[in-house]
Each structure stands twice: as structure tokens, then as C-alpha cells.
Design an enzyme around this catalytic site. Structure first.
Site, mmCIF file in Angstrom:
data_model
loop_
_atom_site.group_PDB
_atom_site.id
_atom_site.type_symbol
_atom_site.label_atom_id
_atom_site.label_comp_id
_atom_site.label_asym_id
_atom_site.label_seq_id
_atom_site.Cartn_x
_atom_site.Cartn_y
_atom_site.Cartn_z
ATOM 1 N N GLU A 1067 -3.956 13.100 -4.521
ATOM 2 C CA GLU A 1067 -5.014 13.246 -3.514
ATOM 3 C C GLU A 1067 -5.236 14.731 -3.219
ATOM 4 O OE1 GLU A 1067 -5.920 11.675 1.047
ATOM 5 O OE2 GLU A 1067 -3.856 11.958 0.350
ATOM 6 N N LYS A 1168 -11.441 5.979 0.641
ATOM 7 C CA LYS A 1168 -10.243 5.806 1.470
ATOM 8 C C LYS A 1168 -10.607 5.159 2.802
ATOM 9 C CE LYS A 1168 -6.303 8.453 3.301
ATOM 10 N NZ LYS A 1168 -5.695 9.801 3.381
ATOM 11 N N CYS A 1201 -2.958 7.425 -0.239
ATOM 12 C CA CYS A 1201 -2.082 7.992 0.788
ATOM 13 C C CYS A 1201 -1.819 7.051 1.967
ATOM 14 C CB CYS A 1201 -2.665 9.323 1.265
ATOM 15 S SG CYS A 1201 -1.423 10.387 2.070
#
Length: 1504
Positions: A1067, A1168, A1201
Site C-alpha cells: 500500500e 479501500k 491494510c
């Protein structure tokens, strides 16, 4: 001669000799010609020289250059004109030559070819080459293919395709949709998007019906659809082209792309567009007038708030326009009437929207609580109406009284047929013809059959009637000849019993079946929509317009007492002009006082003729009112006079007041519905009014399409014997048509036909038709469509058989054979060359109007599309004939039509239907080729097909002869979210003749090595922007990103050298972090959705602007032949006006994963969902669950993440069956529970998945830790203090965990058969093993209750701890009701002391994120005091054997063991029990223990 001799001696002798040989005349007279030639040469040169001198003197010395220029221009221009003119003429000549050997009908095809080549190839080809031979070859090849196609189409018999295959495919599609709707009605997850759920259910139903085929991939994935069309076009080219042309790869590629992407894909997009279909429906029935009742029904029945909002917006627009008009005089009344109508529609929409949003819809069958207010249908009318009789049959069957009903019906049928035969006999006697001798015998046999079936002592069930009447009937049958009236007395007794016995007709009127019958007859009353502003104060409307969607509140509002509070008076009158007609209009103000004290007021407009019609209706119904109510008389002349209108207004007011007088209402309570119907704010139905007309239609046999049961039984026998055979067959010798249905649906007699092993609902519909209809095209088509559209197979089979008989009679009456021939002729006409040419011409004019490629029309506004939907539904409902409602029922008709309409409102389903039609077309076109097998192969790639095939398999054990001998359910699940633990542990054994007893267990095993792939992750030492808060220009941002991309390029090359098939980057690895929303703008690129369009940035770089990063990543994947996953920022514009969630700058910025295939194609994009204080990015409007498929390992899922800690997308992906996850991250390590590799490993173990995790390397922010994890192994890297700060590439071979890809080669669970007397031993290769011999024993000396607990903060949460003070022991600690238990034994012999504590926490973590937890953690304290427990510790010396256990309130528990210096340990044993207890055991540690943790996530409590 002398000269010649001298020349022969010179070097030019040969040339002179040749000259003489060429000119023999010179030998005769040499001097003469030579002298003449010399004189001519002198004269030419003299005159020429003189001309040049004069030219130069006249025009100057530079004139020679001008002359040369003019000559050059003349020659060059002539050459250019000749060339262009010749080219045009040659092209025209070529077209004429081509057309000379083509049929006239194919001339249009040539234009299509010409336009297609011009718009899809020539525009770019000429930039590469001017050689036209290649274009000519493509054109000729296409033309040859179309000629072959046309020739083959002429040889095909299209009649079966259009009359059988097409109808079967449509009906099958509708059946699949109906099954999907039924599943959706029973679904439990009410929060999921209904459309998505419906599409999923649809394709699941398709798999169950087709078994080996599912078209979901082709219909829902743009990339797969393109691939399918390319394969299909390439196959067609193989069949149609000569081998030489087909093997020319360049030409085949161009033709394939033109056909697939230029012709077929746009055509399929248009044909499957719901909005286009809706517009087409409106256009098809454009001649029918708008039906007001159908429109209002659509508004009251729709469950789509968007449709209602669109209609309401249009109403408000029209209201605003009408109120802005400057009108006076007669026009004002017309406008007021229009405004009132629009206000009524607006109120309907608002009320319906409020009901849908509040969820106050009540099942119509609950109306049975207030049946006293329903219409009463007499029993004699029920028995002669097929729809009503169907429901009464069902009721009588449930009451166990089917014998009485069918005796009455059988006698009715007997009487009709006997009358026919006796009338025929009398006719024969009058004509002197010989009558058949068996006539009376057959009649008597039929009568005895009825007696034996229902009345004799042997009858079962037996009709319960007066015994004396039965004995008398028996004697009469034995002595006398039977007559049509022989059963009349007993039939009357049976009718009286059904009418008066409380078990039968009286109870039927109080049953839900009666309500459903009224709905089918369109006799249910519906709520009006003139309530209060909040939509709650609805009243009852007397107009039976047929909505079954009522509530108990609506019905209770219809009580007669409420009418006492209804007041009406004529407030105004005026004269209206309508299309040249002038009439008086009376405005009636109606006030209704509700029970809660509120009042509703509305206006309705009526003509005098409306009053007259209403008066005639009620006086016919209530004869006693004729002497009381007096309507003012009609005046023929001067009836528009103002004084006369005022007088009539006064008289009509008096009429209304008398009508609404409480005493009048009390005397005639059943008058109320008529009054309500008259005073409703709607167009008044004349004749006898809507209510009365429906009653008339119901009770009048001539208006009922099916008439009665006797008409269904009689079928005009061709002979007396045939007629008697029909009467004397089964069930008292009744006709087979009636008898067989009675046996099957009422008496539960097994059907005459053998029952198939396959459920008809899981078959294609063509297999379900009776054999005797297959040869009758119109009957077959009508019955097939009615079965599926109106779901007749779910109805009473007696009704379905009657409908079939009616259709047969109608078709015979309209010359069925002639219809058959006309259908065949029409199909031949539709497929004739002339019509095909017309289709081609229409296609050409549609795609190339005026010879120019049509532009893609912009997508219409949502409100317009919604109004189009309403208009299309209204049109469909409006054209349905009343006769159809009388045959199958009003509610069934309405639901069937709306079901068909709803089916076309989902583009994936429409695409499926288009592809089914296309496949049928190709199978008909090329019957000699194995197209069905090909389509099975192409569509069997769908994951749903694999899931379905696996679902059919069993984990049962069979003996050598196939006998099922054992079944075992796994008790100790290894974090398997898809399965349940059995209620009780099962100890299953089975015996064999060769080795005695065996036991069954299930073990987690690693897949075989052959089913594996090579994965790589790169931990990137990021080059950061030193001033991320300062905006950069696009060139400057690109320069920064290219530095990181250069490193990516190096690592991709290294990974490829090691055989990697997929590479994951972290990321923020390209652009960095800590940007503001504005400062990141230079780094943003707009990433198209791969699910919507196919794009290869490397090979198509000019398709989108500002996509340099995407292009480089794409080329990187393509260059090194691997799948590549990277993270980058994405920009997506949004509409501020229509999208309330759109940010103020009109765009959304997303933290985004992109995936490229090994050829550079963009295959996935994920935004995300769970941001971690990322102010530069937006959360997507809806959580995205994104997967992509690979040819080497099946399906992968994407997350980023912070997503790993939340249900969406992590758990959602696992629930979806995804066992391989991609995890780019920028993770800051947080010991002791959330170190990067620690939790990555925990997720892999807890969710039983492969995790490819790539982290950043940034020592200052404690970012490090990447790995490749499977449930069986881990390849990872974690930097330690003092390590050089640099990137690290990890490459490992990984077992495939996608069961759909592995199929039979990989078994994620295997049955391990062990001899009953053989002990189990543990190994280190698996995760579900027995305890090792070194597992810690329980010690009696350690009492958990005596341990002292304390509170300390760990990870910002208040954990309750208990210290481990002994070398070994058994301790327990609780945080509230959540408890953790530990058995342990220290193994370290070091002199240094280390303090350990067991902690428990149950609650919501609220620091840097909010999520609910239950955690059991064994941790090393930083120091020897209790305040340091829970602090970060990286190293330890104490090794420990332990068993950690907790009883969790969630199934999502993630285990981890972290040793000193970031070493991961694989737990030896993990177990999850049915009561939520999770146990982790471990021993033989390689280094000191830092943390052992069971990390439970309570996802369902996150928002509490």
C-alpha cells in the site's frame, strides 16, 4: 563504299554492319539518302535555333524556367486526375462486379461490410500503410463468409426454431426467474441489495435447471463476455471461411474483433438494456389508449420507491405548470379538474412511498379477520364459475368433503352428455336412421358407475345423504332406463347440504381461500389514498379495482358506521367544452370525519348523466329506493342556461342529502359501497359501474369464457359410442379429462403417467407438455406461455385442464389447421431472403444512419427511466383483455404480467436470454456440428457449476457394492466458517469383511504439491515526497512516482526470474502518504472499472489521458508475464446535483488496488473501505467485495491494510468462498497483539486462507513485516533493530486453496481411516493433531481462584491480568463474563527472570478505530512489575509449553504465537467446540515466548 570500308577497320565496324543489315536499301543508293538526311538536319537546326533566339528576345532569358514549370504542372495534374478518377471508377466497377454474382437481397450486406471496414479498420490502417490489398482481402473474406452464412441459412428449416425452441427457451427463462423470485421471498438477509440477491438467485436456479451450464460469468463480467464472443466469432469464421483465409492470423484477428466488439457486443448491449426494452414495449402497443385504472393499479402495487418518486416529480412539474396558467371562464373548471386529479395521484404516490419505507405492508391473507365486509358470492354462482370453483374445490378437499362436491359435478356432467345422446337418438328416429344398439346400455352403465363410485356401500369416500333416497335410486337404476334427471333429487340434497352445513359453504366464506378467490375475481375492495398528510389516515373505497395488497387497518376503516360521518354537497357548477361537446359539470365537495376526530376533504366532478346512471343502478339493486329517491328530470333544450343549472344544482343537492341521511344508510347498509364509488375522486364508470359490471360478468355464464363445468365436460362427440366412452370412463365413467384431474388433485389417486425421477421444476419446460399438444403449434405456444407466465402448474390441475380444453376448442373453432399453416407460412416469410435483406437494411440504417456511424446515445436520466417503466407496465396491464382475467383470475393475470415485466428489468438476466436465443440460433443453423457440447464446455467454467457439482457430492462412505454404510459429521472444526458443529459428537465405526472395524475422522491436510503456484511479495523501502502537504504538478508527481516504479520494475524482473506467477506490491508504495485532499491531486489517475469495460493500458495507451502509472504497471505485468497487484490513488468524478454523498469538489478519491493479468489487461480494481485517518481519500459509497480469477490458482480476493480487522471485505470474501487473499498494507507494528506478521499469520490460520501480504519498510514509523502465509506454512520477513533499511522480495511456492479450481486434485478435507485399535500420533505438518506427549499436565496444586488479578492497559484497552508466578500451573482470568484459561509449564533454564501474565478483555476498542473484541493473551511483561504488563516487548528467553483456552461469543477467532525477535510459531493444535470454546496448544518452542493470543472479533457488535 570507301567510307564503309574504312569504318570496318575501326572499332565501330560491328555497329555499322548492323546498321546496313537493318537498312538494306542503303546498299542500292548510298549517296542519295545521306545527302538528303544532311540537308534535313541543317534545316531543322536552323529553324529551331531561330525559334529559340526569337523566344528569348521576346520573353526574356528566364522564360525557359516558366515554361518548364508549366509543362510539369500540366503533366503532374493530369496524372493525379487520371489516378483518382481511375481509382474511384475501379472501386465502383469492383462493387458492380461483386454485386453481379450476389443475389439482390445481399446488396445491403455489402454496405454493412463497407461501413464496418471504414469505421473500425480504415481509420487507423491508413496511418500505418497505404497498401489497399489487405483491406480488399478482408472485404472479400467477410463477403465470402456472409455468402456462406446466407447459403446455409436458406437450407435450414426455421419453423421448429421459431415455434418450439424459441418459445421453450423463453418459458424456461421465465421459470428460472420465477424460482429466483420465490427464493428471494424466503431470504433471511433483508439488508442485502435486492437486485443483487435476485441476480444471484437467478443464476443459482439456472444451475439447478441446466445442471452443467451457468451463464453468470458471461452475463456479469464484461471481460469474460468479450472473451466468449471472441471465441464464438472465431469458431464461426472457422466454419464459414476457406482454410487459407482462416489460417491468416492477422485477418482472422481483425474480423473477429469487428464482429465481436463492433457488431455483436453493441447489439447485445442494446437488446439487454431494460430501458430500451421498456421503450420498445411502449412503441409496440402505442395504438392502445392509456388505461387510468391500470395506471392507478401500477402505482398502488409497485414496490419500487424510485418509480413512485419519478411519477410524483412529474406530477409536481405538471401542477406547477397548470397553476401558472392565466385562465378564466369555462377553462378554469377543466384546469381545476386536472389539478385535482394530479393531487390525487400525488397523494397515492406519497402514501405508497411511506408504506414501503415504513414496512407496513400486511399480507392480504390476514384479511380473514373481517370477512363480514367482503362481497358474498352465492354457492350456485361458485359452482358454475371455473375460477371460483377451483378455490371451493381446494377448501372441500381440506375439509374431507370432496366426494360431495365431485358427486354434484359428476352428475352435472352426466346430465349434459345424456341429454346430448338422447337428443341424437330422437333425431335418428325422426330421420328413420338406425340407432346404435349400445346407446341405452352405455347410458345405464354410466349411471351405475356414478352410483357405485359415490353412493353404494363400496364407495370410498361415500356421499352422506338420506339412505332411503339412495335405496330408491338403486332400485330405479335396476328396473328403468336411465334418464338425464335420474340423479336430480340426490343432487339437490347434496347441494343443500353444501349450502347449509357449517362445515362447507358457510366455513368457506370465512376462510382465507375465499379472500383469495375474491382477489382472483377482482372483487376485493382496496384502500383509498386520501388520508392525512402522513399517509396513516386512509379510508375505504367502494370501487373493487382489485388490489390484493390490503391491510387489516384498511379493511376496518370500511365499516358501515363510518358512513354516518360522510357528508357531501355540490359546491359549484359550470359548463365544459370537450372536443366540441358541451355539458354541465357539478363539483361535489365530500367531507369525511374519521374516528380519531380528523377530517378528510376532497372534490370530485360529475355530470348529470353520471347522476342518472348512478340512480338507475341503485334503484335496480334496491327496488324499495325507487319510491323514495327522486332524481331531477332531464331537460333536452336550454339545459345550459345559468338559471336552470342553479335550479338543478339545488335539486341534486337535495338528492344527495337524502341519499346520505343516516336513516337511509341504516335501512340499506349495502348501499354504502355504491355511494363511495360514486363519490370517489376518479373518473366515474358508466354502464352499470365498475362494481356492478364485475358482478354481472361473474354471474352471467354467457360472459364467462369457460361457461360452466358441463360445458367443459361435453366436447361434441363424433359418435354416440365415443360420447358414452367419455361419460363412462374413470371416476364414475366420467370423461378422462375431468376424471384424471379429480383423481390426481382431489382423491390423491396416483397419476396415469409414470412419474419422472426429476423434479419438473428443475427441468426445461418443453418436457412438461402433454404429447397431444406438440403437433398443434398455437395450442402448444399458448399453453406453454400460460403455464409459465401465470404459474398454472401451481394451480388446481382441474382448472389447468379446463383451460387447455378451452384453448383446444377455441383453436378448433378458428380452424386450428389453418392457423398451423399460417404460422408455418409466416415463419417461412420471416426467414425469406427478402425479409433477411430488410433486416440487414434496418440494421444498417440503425447503426449507420445516412451512412455515418451512430453515436452511442447518452444514458437517460434515472427519473425518465423510472417513468418509462411505469408507462410500460401500465401499457402491458392495460392491454390485457377481460376475458383472460375471467379464465385464470384477475390477480393471477396481474401478477403474471408484472412478473414478465420485472424479468426484463435486470440486464444480466436479459443478457442471459439473448445468449440463449443466440445459442439456439447457432445450433439450428449448424446442426451437424457439436454446438451444444461446445456451449456446455464454455459455460461450465462458471464457479457456480463447480459449487453445484460439489454440492451433489457426499462425504458418505459406500461399500464395494455401492451400499451406504457410514456417515460422519466433523465435530472439531478448524475455523471453517462455512460449516456447523454437530449438536453431539459422533463416534462412527463400520465393519468390513476383510479387516474388522474402522473409525471415521476428518483431518486438515495440505494440498498435493502438483496443485500449486509461485507467489511473490515485495516489502518496499519507499521513496517519499518530503513535503506531502504541498501540491505538486502532474509532471512533478509523475517524476516522483517513476522513481518508485523503477524499483518495482527491478523487483518484477527478479520475481519473474524465480518463476513467480503473481507479484504483490504494498500500500502507498508508489506515491507515499500524509497527503491532504488537495495536495494528492497530481498523483491521481482515473481508473476505469474492469467489470464494466476491458482495457489493456499497455497496448491501448491512448484510450485514457493521464494514466502513465497504469500504463507502466500494465507493461510491467506484460513484460515479465506475471499477475501484478499494486496500490495507487484513484479519482472518480461524481455528480453534486444528483448524488448527495458526493464530496463538495465533485469527485471521489480512493485508496485503490489494481490488478493486471500476465498480458497487461486490467482485471480488477478495489477501493479501500476502512480508512485509517487518510484525509486524502474517501470511503466508497458501498463496501466493495472484489475478486479476480487466474489461470494458475483460481480466484483471489482483494483488501487493503486496515480492512483486515473488519467484516467487510475480509469475512465477506471468505463467506463468498474465497480462500486466497491479497493484502497490500502500510502497517505500523503494535506489539504485543498487532504486529504485522503476527496478525497476518493469525488471519491465515483463523480463516483457513492463503494470505499474500506486502508491507512497506519504514523504520521510523515501525513499518515492516511481509509474508506469504497458508494454513500449513509461512514464508515471511520482519526487520529487526539494526538491520539495513532496504526492500525485501519474498518468493514461495503456494498450494492452491480455491476448491473450484482444484476440483478433484485437491481435497481440503479427507477421510482418514485408521484401525480402531491403532493409536493416533501427532505430526508437525498438520494443524488438527492429537496432543503431543510433552503437553503440560494439569496440576492440582495450582488453584485459579486463588490468583490475584489486576487491571493494566494493553493496546489502549483495559485488560484484566493474572500473573504466572509458578514454574507450571493452571490459571484463569475473567473480564466480566468472558474468561480465559491457561495451563503452562516453563522450560527455560536461564538464570534471568521474566514476568508473564495472562490477560482477558471483552469490549469495544475505541482508540484509532472502533471494533468489538474478545481477547485471551499470554504476554511477557516488559519489567518485573505488574504495571509493565501489556507493554511492547520484542525479545524473550523463556520457552513455554501451554494450552490457552477461551469461551468466545463469536466464531471469528484468530490464533497466533510470536516468539523472540519476531519469529512466528505454528500452533501444534487448534480446536473449536460447538459451545464457542477455542483451544490452542503449543510446545517445543524454538525461542522465548513474547505473545500467545486468541484474538476474537465480535463483528456484529462493532456499531453498538
Amino acid at each position: 563504299m570507301g567510307n564503309l570500308v574504312n569504318m570496318s577497320r575501326s572499332s565501330g565496324y560491328r555497329e555499322a554492319r548492323d546498321f546496313i543489315w537493318l537498312h538494306p536499301c542503303l546498299l542500292c543508293d548510298t549517296a542519295g539518302p545521306l545527302s538528303t538526311w544532311r540537308q534535313a538536319s541543317l534545316s531543322i537546326w536552323g529553324w529551331g535555333g531561330l525559334g529559340v533566339v526569337l523566344f528569348l528576345v521576346t520573353f526574356g532569358p528566364f522564360a525557359i524556367f516558366y515554361l518548364a514549370f508549366y509543362i510539369f504542372c500540366f503533366i503532374g495534374g493530369g496524372f493525379a486526375v487520371t489516378l483518382l478518377y481511375g481509382k474511384i471508377n475501379s472501386e465502383k466497377h469492383l462493387e458492380k462486379c461483386e454485386q453481379s454474382y450476389l443475389p439482390p437481397t445481399q446488396i445491403g450486406i455489402l454496405k454493412v461490410i463497407q461501413f464496418a471496414l471504414r469505421d473500425y479498420i480504415q481509420y487507423w490502417y491508413y496511418t500505418l500503410s497505404e497498401d489497399e490489398s489487405f483491406l480488399l482481402e478482408i472485404r472479400q473474406t467477410l463477403q465470402n463468409a456472409l455468402v456462406q452464412f446466407s447459403t446455409r441459412s436458406k437450407e435450414v428449416d426455421w419453423q421448429p426454431y421459431f415455434t418450439t425452441r424459441l418459445v421453450d427457451d423463453f418459458a424456461t427463462h421465465l421459470r428460472v426467474f420465477r424460482k429466483a423470485q420465490d427464493r428471494l421471498a424466503d431470504r433471511e438477509d433483508k439488508q442485502r441489495d435486492i437486485t443483487e440477491e435476485l441476480v444471484d438467485s437467478f443464476f443459482e436456479a439456472e444451475v439447478e435447471m441446466e445442471r452443467k451450464i451457468c451463464r453468470d460469468v458471461v452475463c456479469t463480467s464484461y471481460k469474460d463476455e468479450e472473451g466468449f464472443l471472441r471465441d464464438l466469432c472465431e469458431l464461426l469464421l472457422y466454419l464459414l471461411l476457406p482454410p487459407g483465409d482462416f489460417h491468416n492470423k492477422n485477418m482472422r484477428y481483425f474480423l473477429r474483433e469487428v464482429l465481436a466488439r463492433g457488431v455483436l457486443l453493441p447489439l447485445i448491449n442494446q437488446l439487454s438494456d431494460p430501458d430500451y426494452i421498456n421503450q420498445f414495449v411502449i412503441w409496440m402497443i402505442r395504438d392502445s389508449s392509456c388505461n387510468y385504472e391500470a395506471f392507478m393499479n401500477i402505482l398502488k402495487l409497485t414496490d419500487k420507491p424510485a418509480e413512485l418518486e419519478a411519477v410524483k416529480d412529474k406530477v409536481l412539474e405538471e401542477l406547477q405548470y397548470l397553476r401558472s396558467l392565466d385562465t378564466a371562464g369555462d377553462d378554469i373548471n377543466v384546469i381545476k379538474n386536472q389539478i385535482n386529479s394530479l393531487l390525487f395521484v400525488k397523494k397515492v404516490c406519497e402514501t405508497r412511498i411511506q408504506r414501503l419505507q415504513s414496512g407496513k405492508e400486511v399480507d392480504a391473507l390476514k384479511l380473514a379477520a373481517n370477512f363480514g365486509k367482503l362481497c358474498v358470492i352465492p354457492l350456485d354462482h361458485i359452482l358454475i364459475h371455473n375460477i371460483a370453483l377451483q378455490f371451493f374445490m381446494d377448501f372441500m378437499q381440506a375439509a374431507g368433503a370432496q366426494a360431495e362436491l365431485f358427486f354434484w359435478l359428476t352428475v352435472e356432467g352426466y346430465r349434459v352428455t345424456a341429454q346430448q345422446q338422447l337428443e341424437a337418438m330422437q333425431g335418428w328416429q325422426k330421420d328413420g336412421k338406425k340407432q346404435p344398439s349400445a346407446t341405452k346400455g352405455l347410458l345405464k352403465a354410466a349411471a351405475l358407475g356414478v352410483y357405485e363410485q359415490y353412493l353404494s356401500d363400496k364407495a370410498s369416500p361415500r356421499v352422506q345423504v338420506d339412505e332411503a333416497s339412495v335405496i330408491k335410486l338403486g332400485e330405479k337404476l335396476q328396473k328403468d332406463d336411465p334418464t338425464p334427471e335420474i340423479f336430480d333429487e340426490i343432487q339437490r340434497n347434496v347441494y343443500d347440504m353444501m349450502l347449509r352445513d357449517e362445515r362447507y359453504y358457510p366455513s368457506f366464506k370465512q376462510s382465507p381461500l375465499y379472500v383469495r378467490m375474491l382477489a382472483e375475481l377482482d372483487m376485493l375492495k382496496e384502500p383509498s389514498y386520501r388520508g392525512s398528510d402522513d399517509g396513516e389516515g386512509e379510508s375505504f373505497n367502494g370501487s373493487p379495482t382489485g388490489s390484493i395488497n390490503l391491510s387489516l387497518d384498511d379493511l376496518s376503516n370500511a365499516c358501515h358506521d363510518e358512513s354516518m360521518h360522510l357528508h357531501a354537497f355540490i359546491s359549484d357548477t359550470g359548463v365544459c367544452n370537450d372536443h366540441g361537446k358541451t355539458y354541465a359539470l357539478y363539483a361535489i365537495t365530500v367531507v369525511r370525519r374519521n374516528q380519531d376526530g380528523t377530517e378528510d376533504c376532497w372534490k370530485t366532478y360529475r355530470r348529470y348523466s353520471d347522476f342518472h346512471d348512478f340512480h338507475m343502478r341503485i334503484t335496480e339493486t334496491f327496488e324499495n329506493l325507487a319510491s323514495i329517491l327522486k332524481l331531477p328530470g332531464k331537460k333536452t333544450f336550454n339545459n345550459m342556461d345559468r338559471d336552470f343549472l342553479e335550479k338543478r344544482k339545488k335539486d341534486l343537492n337535495a338528492y344527495l342529502q337524502l341519499l346520505l341521511n343516516p336513516e337511509m344508510v341504516k335501512a340499506c347498509p349495502t348501499l354504502i359501497p355504491y355511494v363511495y364509488d360514486f363519490l370517489e375522486n376518479k373518473a366515474y364508470s358508466k354502464g352499470k359501474g365498475e362494481f356492478a359490471r364485475k358482478i354481472d360478468t361473474f354471474v352471467n355464464p354467457l360472459r364467462s369464457s369457460m361457461r360452466n363445468v358441463s360445458n367443459a365436460v361435453k366436447a361434441l362427440p363424433d359418435s354416440l359410442a365415443e360420447g358414452m366412452t367419455k361419460v363412462s370412463d374413470n371416476m364414475g365413467r366420467m370423461s378422462e379429462r375431468l376424471g384424471q384431474d379429480i383423481k390426481q388433485s382431489i382423491l390423491k389417486v396416483p397419476p396415469l403417467l409414470p412419474k419422472s425421477d426429476i423434479d419438473p421444476e428443475h427441468c426445461r419446460v418443453s418436457a412438461q407438455l402433454d404429447d397431444n399438444v406438440d403437433d398443434n403449434i398455437p395450442l402448444r405456444v399458448m399453453l406453454l406461455l400460460m403455464d409459465e407466465v401465470f404459474d398454472l402448474k401451481e394451480k388446481n390441475q382441474w382448472l389447468r385442464r379446463n383451460i387447455k380444453n378451452l384453448l383446444q376448442q377455441l383453436i378448433r373453432a378458428t380452424y386450428g389447421d389453418t392457423i398451423n399453416r399460417k404460422i408455418v407460412d409466416h415463419v417461412d416469410y420471416l426467414t425469406s431472403p427478402e425479409q433477411v435483406a430488410d433486416y440487414v437494411k434496418k440494421f444498417r440504417d440503425s447503426y449507420w444512419p445516412n451512412g455515418i456511424l451512430a453515436e452511442t446515445p447518452p444514458r437517460r436520466d434515472k427519473s425518465i427511466r423510472m417513468r418509462t417503466r411505469v408507462a410500460a407496465k401500465t401499457s402491458l396491464l392495460g392491454i390485457m383483455p377481460d376475458e383472460l382475467k375471467h379464465i385464470i383470475g384477475a390477480d393471477t393475470t396481474r401478477k403474471g404480467i408484472l412478473r414478465v415485466f420485472d424479468m426484463f428489468q435486470h440486464q444480466p438476466m436479459n443478457r442471459r436470454l439473448v445468449y440463449v436465443f443466440l445459442e439456439g440460433f447457432l445450433e439450428t443453423m449448424f446442426p451437424q456440428y457439436k454446438f451444444p457440447e461446445l456451449f456446455v464446455k464454455l459455460h461450465s467454467r462458471s464457479p457456480r457449476v463447480h459449487r453445484y457439482s460439489q454440492k451433489l457430492k457426499s462425504s458418505s462412505l459406500k461399500s464395494s457394492d455401492g451400499l451406504l454404510v457410514a456417515r460422519y459429521h466433523k465435530h472439531n472444526l478448524y475455523f471453517e466458517m462455512a460449516f456447523d458443529t454437530p449438536p453431539q459428537p459422533e463416534i462412527i465405526t463400520f465393519d468390513t469383511p476383510f479387516a474388522g472395524s474402522f473409525s471415521l475422522t476428518l483431518a486438515q491436510t495440505e494440498p498435493v504439491v502438483d496443485s500449486s503456484y509461485v507467489a511473490a511479495v515485495y516489502e518496499h523501502n519507499l521513496i517519499l515526497n518530503p513535503e506531502p502537504r504541498v501540491p505538486l504538478s502532474r509532471p512533478a508527481a509523475l517524476k516522483h512516482m517513476q522513481r518508485n516504479l523503477d524499483i518495482y520494475e527491478e523487483q518484477a524482473a527478479r520475481a519473474a526470474q524465480q518463476g513467480a506467477q503473481i507479484l504483490v506490491f504494498p500500500e502507498d508504495g508508489i506515491h507515499g502518504f500524509n497527503f491532504s485532499r488537495s495536495s494528492i491531486s497530481g498523483y491521481l489517475e482515473t481508473i476505469p472499472d474492469p467489470q464494466q469495460e476491458s482495457w489493456n493500458p499497455c497496448t491501448e495507451p491512448g484510450k485514457y489521458n493521464n494514466t502513465e502509472v497504469l500504463q507502466r504497471l500494465s507493461c510491467m505485468a506484460r513484460r515479465y508475464n506475471l499477475y501484478l497487484v499494486a496500490n495507487m490513488p484513484d479519482l472518480q468524478p461524481c455528480a453534486l446535483k444528483t448524488d448527495p454523498s458526493c464530496p463538495s469538489d465533485g469527485r471521489r478519491q480512493f485508496n485503490t488496488n489494481v490488478v493486471f493479468s500476465s498480458d497487461g489487461l486490467l482485471v480488477a480494481r478495489y477501493h479501500k473501505n476502512n480508512l485509517f485517518f487518510e484525509e486524502s481519500f474517501d470511503t466508497p459509497p458501498q463496501p466493495e467485495i472484489i475478486t479476480f480469477d487466474t489461470p494458475f490458482a483460481g480466484r483471489f480476493g482483494l483488501m487493503i491494510c486496515f480492512d483486515i480487522l473488519f467484516h467487510d471485505p475480509t469475512v465477506a470474501l471468505v463467506k463468498k468462498g474465497v480462500h486466497q487473499l491479497i493484502f497490500p498494507t502500510a502497517w505500523m507494528n503494535l506489539l504485543p497483539l498487532l504486529d504485522s506478521i503476527q496478525f497476518q499469520r493469525a488471519l491465515s490460520l483463523g480463516a483457513n486462507v492463503t494470505l499474500l501480504a506486502a508491507n512497506l519498510r519504514h523504520d521510523e514509523l515501525k513499518m515492516s513485516g511481509s509474508g506469504i502465509y497458508t494454513p500449513f506454512s509461512a514464508t515471511y520477513h520482519h526487520a529487526q533493530q539494526g538491520d539495513p533499511e532496504e526492500g525485501r522480495l519474498l518468493v514461495a511456492r503456494v498450494p492452491v486453496l480455491d476448491p473450484l479450481w482444484v476440483k478433484q486434485n485437491v481435497a481440503t478435507e479427507e477421510a482418514a481411516l485408521t484401525d480402531e485399535f491403532t493409536s493416533s500420533t501427532s505430526t508437525n505438518s498438520g494443524c488438527c493433531h492429537k496432543e503431543s506427549s510433552s503437553s503440560p499436565p494439569k496440576t492440582a496444586s495450582s488453584d485459579p481462584s486463588s490468583s490475584t488479578t489486576f487491571i493494566s492497559s494493553m493496546m489502549s484497552d483495559p485488560f484484566t491480568f493474572v500473573l504466572l508466578n509458578e514454574t507450571e500451573g493452571d490459571v484463569e482470568v475473567c473480564n466480566g463474563s468472558f474468561c480465559c484459561h491457561l495451563q503452562y509449564r516453563r522450560l527455560t533454564q536461564s538464570s534471568s527472570k521474566e514476568l508473564y501474565a495472562l490477560g482477558a478483555f471483552a469490549g469495544t476498542h475505541t482508540v484509532d478505530g472502533r471494533f468489538a473484541l474478545q481477547v485471551c493473551a499470554l504476554v511477557r511483561c516488559e519489567r518485573m512489575d505488574v504495571t509493565s504488563c501489556g507493554q511492547e516487548v520484542e525479545e524473550a528467553e523463556t520457552k513455554m509449553d501451554f494450552m490457552l483456552e477461551g469461551k468466545f461469543g463469536t466464531r471469528y477467532v484468530y490464533p497466533s504465537v510470536l516468539a523472540s525477535k519476531y519469529v512466528l510459531e505454528q500452533p501444534e493444535h487448534l480446536e473449536k467446540a460447538a459451545d464457542g470454546r477455542v483451544t490452542m496448544k503449543h510446545s517445543n518452542m524454538s525461542s522465548g515466548l513474547v505473545t500467545a493470543c486468541l484474538y476474537g472479533r465480535m463483528y456484529h457488535l462493532d456499531n453498538e
